[in-house]
Design an enzyme around this catalytic site. Structure first.
Site, PDB file in Angstrom:
ATOM      1  N   ASP A  86       0.939  -1.113   0.115  1.00  9.16           N
ATOM      2  CA  ASP A  86      -0.094  -0.045   0.223  1.00  9.16           C
ATOM      3  C   ASP A  86       0.894   1.285  -0.064  1.00  9.16           C
ATOM      4  OD1 ASP A  86       0.931  -0.390   2.718  1.00  9.16           O
ATOM      5  OD2 ASP A  86      -1.146  -0.822   3.378  1.00  9.16           O
TER       6      ASP A  86
ATOM      7  N   TYR B 261       2.899   4.944   0.562  1.00 11.06           N
ATOM      8  CA  TYR B 261       3.483   5.173   1.872  1.00 11.06           C
ATOM      9  C   TYR B 261       2.382   6.310   2.735  1.00 11.06           C
ATOM     10  CZ  TYR B 261       7.872   4.766  -0.642  1.00 11.06           C
ATOM     11  OH  TYR B 261       8.834   4.305  -1.387  1.00 11.06           O
TER      12      TYR B 261
ATOM     13  N   PHE C 154       6.202   1.826  -4.707  1.00 16.31           N
ATOM     14  CA  PHE C 154       7.710   2.037  -4.073  1.00 16.31           C
ATOM     15  C   PHE C 154       8.196   3.364  -4.715  1.00 16.31           C
ATOM     16  CE2 PHE C 154       7.680  -2.514  -4.303  1.00 16.31           C
ATOM     17  CZ  PHE C 154       8.077  -2.969  -3.267  1.00 16.31           C
TER      18      PHE C 154
END
Length: 276
Positions: free
Chosen positions: A113, A115, A126
């Site tokens: 999921d 940040y 990412f």
């Protein structure tokens, strides 16, 4: 996503958490802007999302069986936002993994999921918005392995749009999260949407390769058959030295693409981030 530990900001009721891999502690967070009231671009269905450029037309066709689920999710997210929860990433970035055509997909990189720190997520697994410094540590580890594997000089920003532009689908299993509350949107219903996305990639066929980092991502392997899979430990700081470093996912992905008649990915990232 990288599994970075959430900031301490919290808003709204906290759902029951599921087990996750260890998170990182952000060194700082960007100043929080005023609460976003922008409509969710999929609230009125996929046609509107396509018209406004948020979703590619062939992805909309592939996701048509779960269009009702997307509309329901928009209502759920709006209700949570009205109750005081800050939803991340910003609405226009939630479906960003589907903004490039399904037809050009060559590599799938599954995250968990986004940040949970405001101002960090850009809707690609990412990746981080260009202004984020220092980089999330999972992403730094990805860059370290990228350089060791391919010799690519890594940039000082976390924008992975250049990969997405080449057909790297950077998809989070759950594309939204509550601010400061990692994993908080699991079981809201996003899994049905990303199941449909994985099914569409598997049905379309190659040349395509899936990169699965960590146990959560690796549990999705059966849904991706017959796509070739590269798996290893997660790049999180607590697991990267247990099999991520040295796994050479980038050169291995290119070798598999070439073996199936496809073109390799140029993993080079620009020194200066693209405008998002």
């Amino acid at each position: 996503m990288s599994l970075d530990e959430p900031a301490v900001i919290r808003a709204g009721p906290r759902p029951t958490m599921v087990s996750m891999e260890p998170h990182e502690t952000p060194l700082f967070e960007l100043a929080a802007p005023a609460r976003d009231a922008t409509p969710f671009p999929f609230a009125n269905g996929l046609c509107q999302a396509v018209d406004k450029g948020f979703v590619a037309a062939d992805w909309a066709e592939a996701l048509a069986p779960v269009e009702g689920q997307l509309v329901a999710l928009a209502h759920i997210l709006e209700a949570r936002r009205a109750a005081g929860e800050r939803i991340l990433p910003e609405p226009g970035n939630i479906l960003r993994a589907f903004s490039r055509p399904l037809a050009m997909a060559r590599v799938l990189v599954m995250g968990q999921d986004p940040y949970p720190t405001p101002g960090h997520s850009m809707g690609l697994s990412f990746a981080a918005l260009p202004a984020v410094h220092p980089l999330p540590r999972s992403l730094k580890n990805i860059y370290t392995e990228l350089h060791e594997d391919t010799g690519v000089k890594t940039p000082g920003h976390g924008d992975l749009s250049a990969w997405a532009d080449q057909g790297v689908v950077l998809l989070n299993r759950v594309p939204t999260v509550g601010s400061g509350d990692a994993g908080s949107h699991r079981k809201l219903g996003w899994e049905a949407v990303t199941d449909a996305a994985m099914g569409a990639l598997a049905a379309r066929g190659g040349p395509i390769v899936a990169i699965l980092w960590g146990k959560d991502a690796q549990s999705l392997a059966p849904a991706l058959e017959p796509i070739p899979i590269i798996s290893s430990a997660h790049p999180s700081p607590l697991s990267a030295r247990r099999g991520f470093f040295g796994s050479k996912p980038f050169s291995r992905a290119n070798a598999l693409l070439l073996a199936s008649g496809g073109a390799p990915i140029d993993w080079t990232l620009p020194a200066v981030a693209q405008r998002s």
